[in-house]
Design a protein around this motif. Structure first.
Motif, short mmCIF file in Angstrom:
data_model
loop_
_atom_site.label_atom_id
_atom_site.label_comp_id
_atom_site.label_asym_id
_atom_site.label_seq_id
_atom_site.Cartn_x
_atom_site.Cartn_y
_atom_site.Cartn_z
N PRO A 176 0.80 -1.23 0.00
CA PRO A 176 0.00 0.00 0.00
C PRO A 176 0.83 1.27 0.00
O PRO A 176 0.45 2.27 -0.61
CB PRO A 176 -0.85 -0.12 1.27
N VAL A 177 1.99 1.23 0.67
CA VAL A 177 2.85 2.42 0.75
C VAL A 177 3.46 2.74 -0.61
O VAL A 177 3.32 3.86 -1.13
CB VAL A 177 3.96 2.23 1.80
N LEU A 178 4.13 1.76 -1.21
CA LEU A 178 4.81 1.99 -2.49
C LEU A 178 3.81 2.23 -3.62
O LEU A 178 4.03 3.07 -4.49
CB LEU A 178 5.71 0.80 -2.83
N LEU A 179 2.69 1.49 -3.61
CA LEU A 179 1.69 1.68 -4.67
C LEU A 179 1.06 3.06 -4.57
O LEU A 179 0.76 3.70 -5.59
CB LEU A 179 0.62 0.59 -4.57
N ASN A 180 0.87 3.56 -3.37
CA ASN A 180 0.34 4.91 -3.17
C ASN A 180 1.29 5.95 -3.75
O ASN A 180 0.88 6.86 -4.48
CB ASN A 180 0.11 5.16 -1.68
#
Length: 597
Positions: free
Chosen positions: A380-384
């Motif tokens: 979720p962090v990197l995709l965001n």
């Protein structure tokens, strides 16, 4: 008798631990599997020793693996693969083979056997399907090209991993591999796929048509048939010298909804989900945590760091590199790679089988489990970050955009809202009051008669094209229940419900849990407004916003509570519901009702 009693208590403790671990981890947006693994590590023999790995746990865990693989197979939609076949295939190949090669040579470099290297390579190459849809909804990416490619790539990657894994286990169990043995193993694998695919394409649909025409109307009988087909496929895999999980996966691919009578499909799916995902699979993941050795952070920290880093870098860089021939750009490839970076069920299953077969040791198994946890935490962090990067550059491509509005409840307020919105987008209303449905149809609105909690009724509204759900009945809890169904079953991205009072049982925490906003940005007694509209004691009006302000603050200007804000019209003419989470921009128009009393 005493030992059996202890086993029962242990099974209950494992199930309770799995449930608590899953609930806690889901609260921060991650799949339950991570919580189940972590609770197994902490409460298992490695740390506190409160849970035991008994024979009964082992049997349930093995059945859990089989049922989980069936469920994973059933979740694969071949239509999704067709939609993004070429880009999805490129993403799958790059995201699988680059980390595969890096993982293999890392183990060899550390002195491991080629067979151990292959098991680690497969585990690093897979992509978790556990929570993609949830993350895509939260990041508003569901209708983008990267979402479609991610899902297709993950499906292809995991299928590829299972096929290679089964071939490797076949060779691992052979005492010697010469040319004759190679042809024999290859022949058995080809025969297995030939038989299972033929049965799935030709025999199972005939069986399904027969069952639909039959008088059998018992979901238990159909559930038994699913298990018989599953275990039959598993036995075929074993006869071919491969692991039974591939048979279970192949069975799931062909055990689709259209095999069963429509009236019991929903009940059957729920029962299978509850038994597999709710009962058996959590026991497997908690028990997998029993074999994890946390001391690898002291003894093999460097190897853990290298494998985790190569898993992340290999997945992202490999996806971006192989994705270039799609013509969609390397930035989109990197974004897809960050979304496919998580590992999960398939990786843990493969690692667990490798440990059981003695191909990898407890240290490597522990490293692979922690690698799965760490990589999934990054998604979720990197995709965001990367999706925002694409948005800023104007390179985030949207597919066929959802543009429909579904309104629950036919009443004076909903008909007014439909009057405005129908000029801009398709509107569908749902109600179980025949008279009100007939009224809406006379006003030329599309209206569906029936209970909105029945998925078959909602399916009539073509939910794949619905962008926004509005719950507009006087019953707050019904609004929320239908909204939850729309969100979880049909992935509707925008959810707004009317709340009667702060004491209605639908509080802020409940709404936030299901990603729902309060319609009108305040609790409203709709019955009062129904009477006012029917008695023609309201005035339809609007106000132009002169500065940026939240919807909640805008409402506070009218302390006498004699207004009902319905919609916000943006400067480009788009209409959207007025709700508690909304932000009004200068130049936008608020359309509202004002009471004349």
């Amino acid at each position: 008798m005493e030992e059996f009693h202890i086993n029962i208590l242990n099974i209950s403790a494992v199930l309770l631990s799995a449930y608590l671990g899953g609930v806690l981890i889901r609260k921060i947006g991650y799949p339950a599997i991570l919580g189940e693994l972590l609770i197994g590590i902490v409460l298992g023999p490695a740390v506190f020793g409160l849970l035991e790995y008994t024979e009964s746990i082992k049997v349930l865990a093995e059945i859990g693996i089989v049922l989980l693989m069936v469920y994973i197979g059933m979740e694969i939609d071949f239509h999704d693969l067709k939609k993004a076949s070429w880009p999805g295939l490129l993403a799958a190949l790059g995201g699988f083979f680059v980390p595969f090669v890096l993982g293999y040579f890392t183990v060899i470099w550390y002195g491991g056997t080629p067979m151990a290297g292959l098991f680690v390579a497969i585990a690093i190459g897979v992509t978790s399907l556990a929570t993609k849809s949830r993350i895509l909804i939260d990041l508003k990416l569901l209708n983008t090209r990267i979402a479609l490619v991610m899902m297709a790539g993950a499906l292809i990657s995991d299928t590829l991993a299972l096929v290679i894994f089964s071939g490797i286990t076949n060779f691992a169990e052979s005492s010697s591999v010469n040319l004759r043995e190679l042809f024999l193993i290859s022949g058995k694998i080809i025969l297995f796929f030939g038989v299972t695919i033929s049965v799935g394409i030709f025999l199972l649909p005939r069986l399904g048509r027969y069952l639909v025409k039959s008088t059998i109307n018992n979901s238990t009988a159909y559930f038994t048939m699913i298990l018989i087909v599953t275990f039959g496929y598993c036995e075929l895999a074993e006869l071919a010298g491969m692991h039974s999980i591939l048979g279970a996966f192949m069975a799931g691919l062909f055990l689709k909804d259209n095999l069963f009578p429509k009236n019991i499909t929903k009940e059957l799916n729920k029962a299978f989900y509850d038994v597999s995902i709710g009962f058996m699979a959590p026991i497997f993941f908690v028990s997998a945590g029993f074999f994890v050795d946390p001391t690898v952070f002291k003894t093999d920290l460097l190897l853990l760091f290298i494998i985790t880093t190569l898993a992340i870098v290999g997945k992202i860089a490999g996806t971006a590199l192989f994705y270039l021939p799609s013509g969609n750009g390397w930035r989109e490839g990197i974004t897809i790679g960050t979304g496919m970076n998580g590992r999960g069920a398939v990786e843990i299953i493969i690692a667990g089988i490798g440990l059981e077969m003695g191909i990898i040791d407890k240290t490597i198994f522990s490293i692979l489990v922690f690698m799965a946890i760490f990589t999934t935490l990054t998604v979720p962090v990197l995709l965001n970050w990367t999706s925002k990067w694409l948005r800023r550059r104007g390179e985030l491509v949207y597919l066929e955009k959802r543009n429909g509005l579904l309104i629950l409840g036919v009443n004076p307020v909903s008909l007014l809202m439909a009057k405005y919105v129908s000029k801009k987008m398709p509107v569908t209303l749902v109600d179980n009051n025949r008279e009100m449905v007939a009224l809406a149809e006379r006003m030329n609105f599309k209206c569906i008669y029936g209970n909105a909690l029945d998925e078959d009724i909602i399916t009539e509204s073509n939910p794949g094209n619905i962008d926004t759900f509005v719950g507009l009945t006087p019953n707050s809890q019904v609004n929320l229940l239908v909204g939850r169904l729309m969100h979880e079953s049909f992935l509707i991205p925008n959810m707004y419900v009317a709340v009667a009072t702060t004491k209605s049982g639908v509080g802020t925490d409940v709404l936030k849990k299901f990603s729902v906003s309060t319609l009108f940005a305040k609790p409203v007694r709709l019955d009062t407004w129904f009477h006012l509209i029917e008695d023609q004691k309201v005035k339809e009006t609007y106000e132009i916003v002169n500065k940026e302000i939240s919807c909640s603050l805008w409402v506070e200007k009218y302390a006498d509570n004699n207004i009902l804000p319905l919609l916000v019209e943006t400067e480009n003419g788009t209409l959207k519901p007025f709700h508690s989470g909304g932000q009004l921009m200068a130049g936008e128009k608020v359309i509202f009702l004002r009471s004349r009393e």
